[in-house]
Every structure is written in structure tokens, then in C-alpha cells.
Motif scaffolding. Structure first.
Motif, mmCIF file in Angstrom:
data_model
loop_
_atom_site.group_PDB
_atom_site.id
_atom_site.type_symbol
_atom_site.label_atom_id
_atom_site.label_comp_id
_atom_site.label_asym_id
_atom_site.label_seq_id
_atom_site.Cartn_x
_atom_site.Cartn_y
_atom_site.Cartn_z
ATOM 1 N N VAL A 131 43.436 42.279 42.055
ATOM 2 C CA VAL A 131 42.388 43.247 41.719
ATOM 3 C C VAL A 131 41.616 42.704 40.525
ATOM 4 O O VAL A 131 42.082 41.801 39.819
ATOM 5 N N ILE A 132 40.421 43.248 40.301
ATOM 6 C CA ILE A 132 39.613 42.852 39.147
ATOM 7 C C ILE A 132 39.681 43.970 38.114
ATOM 8 O O ILE A 132 39.311 45.113 38.395
ATOM 9 N N GLU A 133 40.137 43.650 36.922
ATOM 10 C CA GLU A 133 40.280 44.636 35.865
ATOM 11 C C GLU A 133 39.135 44.527 34.866
ATOM 12 O O GLU A 133 38.458 43.494 34.777
ATOM 13 N N LYS A 134 38.942 45.591 34.108
ATOM 14 C CA LYS A 134 37.810 45.645 33.182
ATOM 15 C C LYS A 134 37.845 44.521 32.152
ATOM 16 O O LYS A 134 36.815 43.912 31.843
ATOM 17 N N ILE A 171 34.948 52.848 43.524
ATOM 18 C CA ILE A 171 34.807 54.103 44.277
ATOM 19 C C ILE A 171 36.078 54.939 44.228
ATOM 20 O O ILE A 171 36.038 56.174 44.166
ATOM 21 N N SER A 172 37.224 54.294 44.241
ATOM 22 C CA SER A 172 38.504 55.015 44.268
ATOM 23 C C SER A 172 38.903 55.553 42.897
ATOM 24 O O SER A 172 39.889 56.278 42.781
ATOM 25 N N TYR A 176 40.232 49.782 38.489
ATOM 26 C CA TYR A 176 40.048 48.371 38.807
ATOM 27 C C TYR A 176 39.242 48.243 40.097
ATOM 28 O O TYR A 176 39.039 49.240 40.808
ATOM 29 N N ILE A 177 38.769 47.050 40.385
ATOM 30 C CA ILE A 177 38.004 46.806 41.602
ATOM 31 C C ILE A 177 38.900 46.097 42.610
ATOM 32 O O ILE A 177 39.406 44.998 42.352
ATOM 33 N N SER A 178 39.113 46.720 43.743
ATOM 34 C CA SER A 178 39.953 46.130 44.783
ATOM 35 C C SER A 178 39.150 45.122 45.586
ATOM 36 O O SER A 178 37.924 45.037 45.480
ATOM 37 N N MET A 179 39.863 44.364 46.414
ATOM 38 C CA MET A 179 39.183 43.396 47.268
ATOM 39 C C MET A 179 38.200 44.094 48.202
ATOM 40 O O MET A 179 37.078 43.620 48.431
ATOM 41 N N GLU A 180 38.592 45.246 48.734
ATOM 42 C CA GLU A 180 37.713 45.999 49.634
ATOM 43 C C GLU A 180 36.454 46.456 48.911
ATOM 44 O O GLU A 180 35.342 46.357 49.445
ATOM 45 N N GLU A 181 36.612 46.966 47.701
ATOM 46 C CA GLU A 181 35.459 47.417 46.924
ATOM 47 C C GLU A 181 34.546 46.246 46.565
ATOM 48 O O GLU A 181 33.328 46.380 46.550
ATOM 49 N N TRP A 182 35.162 45.095 46.305
ATOM 50 C CA TRP A 182 34.377 43.895 46.003
ATOM 51 C C TRP A 182 33.561 43.459 47.222
ATOM 52 O O TRP A 182 32.389 43.119 47.106
ATOM 53 N N HIS A 183 34.181 43.491 48.383
ATOM 54 C CA HIS A 183 33.476 43.127 49.617
ATOM 55 C C HIS A 183 32.331 44.106 49.886
ATOM 56 O O HIS A 183 31.246 43.701 50.325
#
Length: 217
Positions: A131-134, A171-172, A176-183
Motif C-alpha cells: 500500500v502507499i502511505e502518507k 476512497i475507502s 493509505y492508497i491500495s493497489m486498486e485505488e492506485w489503478h
């Protein structure tokens, strides 16, 4: 392909002394694994040879050689570290010819979009958590802005930019930003990863690959 049939001739053998072009580093094998033709792989070898002998003439690209050649700076910042780490797939501190071309292939205009998105995600995922964290975005963005005096911002402004980005992308609301959110972000706004495509990679056999080694004036 093209003139590849003569690559093993005596005229070329001298060019390869000190370089391992066997096994996974064989241009024919690399061409099968990447978006490049065999002729293009040999064109990239000319670039690799210059970069890998610029500081230490050992047929391998070291981090300082990578930084100067790719990013035109002797200062190894966080972004340089991240990209070098992704090119260094063997995790041995250097990049060999096979690693160099296979990693560069993701920047080819014909490389699958998913591969580009995944590679860009890995640049931000510095902790390798999936995941991508702040703090990862903040640290990487700060490093990039520090390299450009015209774009330097106070830490507070960078933090605010990161917060607003997460409000839009996360969105969730997980933090953090998940792979799905990144896509989803990249599909809705392709300019986010526009740097992942180098159109000049389609012209390797017609012009010397100076897109990386070009001297700034």
C-alpha cells in the motif's frame, strides 16, 4: 531481425569484452522477454556500455553511475534510490545488462499500461507493504521538489498537498492508497504516470540512445 545475424561476428566480439551477454543477459533472450526487438537490445547495449564504464569499468551499473546517467545529478536522492532499487532486481547493489533492459522495457510506449501502473506504485511503496502511505508520498515528493529550486515548497505546503491527494484517492478512508485505488486513479487521470512512457524508445535503431546520456547545456 535486421542485421542481428552478424552480431556474433568477429567485428562485434571486441565490443563485448568485459560484459556478460550470456544466459539471461543474451540479447536474443532479452528481446523475447521485453518490448524491444533484438536490434533494439543491441542498440541499448551501446548505452549500457557507456553508463557502466563511466565510473567503475566493470560492466555493471553502480548507483552513482545510474544517478548521473539517468537523472543528470551526482546527488543520490530518495527518488534515485527508489528507481535504482527497482532496476536492481537481484538486490546485489548493481544493475547488469539484463536487469537494465528488462526494467527499461516498462517505459516503452507499447508496454502494457498495467505494468506501468504497477511499476509506478512500487516507486511509492517504499516500505514494501503493498500500500502507499502518507509519509511515503510526503518523503518522495519532498525529495523531488528539493531537486528543483523553482518548485520548492515549505513542509507544511507539501503535507497539505499530500492530505488533499489522499482525500481524493483514498476512497475507502483507510489512511493509505491500495493497489486498486492506485489503478483507479491512473485510469481516470493517465497524466499521473505520463513519465512512465519514453517515446524515444521506439527509435533506438535509428538514433543513438542519448535520451538518457544526453548532456545538459
Amino acid at each position: 531481425m535486421g542485421n542481428c545475424c552478424c552480431r556474433g561476428s568477429e567485428a562485434f566480439e571486441g565490443d563485448f569484452v568485459g560484459f556478460d551477454l550470456t544466459g539471461p543477459n543474451d540479447p536474443k533472450v532479452i528481446a523475447q522477454d521485453t518490448c524491444f526487438t533484438e536490434d533494439e537490445v543491441y542498440a541499448l547495449f551501446e548505452l549500457f556500455r557507456e553508463v557502466s564504464t563511466s565510473v567503475v569499468a566493470d560492466g555493471l551499473i553502480h548507483k552513482d553511475e545510474f544517478s548521473v546517467a539517468i537523472f543528470k545529478t551526482s546527488q543520490i536522492n530518495l527518488f534515485v534510490e527508489r528507481v535504482f532499487e527497482l532496476f536492481d532486481t537481484k538486490r546485489n547493489g548493481v544493475v547488469d545488462f539484463g536487469e537494465f533492459v528488462r526494467s527499461l522495457s516498462v517505459f516503452h510506449p507499447q508496454a502494457p499500461l498495467r505494468d506501468k501502473v504497477d511499476f509506478a506504485f512500487k516507486i511509492y511503496d517504499m516500505k514494501h507493504t503493498g500500500v502507499i502511505e502518507k509519509d511515503e508520498v510526503f518523503n518522495l515528493l519532498s525529495a523531488l521538489l528539493h531537486e528543483n529550486p523553482d518548485l520548492r515548497l515549505p513542509k507544511e505546503a507539501v503535507a497539505d498537498l499530500v492530505d488533499r491527494t489522499f482525500q481524493e484517492v483514498d476512497i475507502s478512508k483507510s489512511g493509505y492508497i491500495s493497489m486498486e485505488e492506485w489503478h483507479n486513479l491512473c485510469s481516470q487521470n493517465p497524466t499521473v504516470i505520463s513519465y512512465m512512457t519514453l517515446s524515444v524508445l521506439k527509435e533506438l535503431t535509428t538514433r543513438y540512445p542519448s535520451f538518457v546520456f544526453r548532456k545538459q547545456t
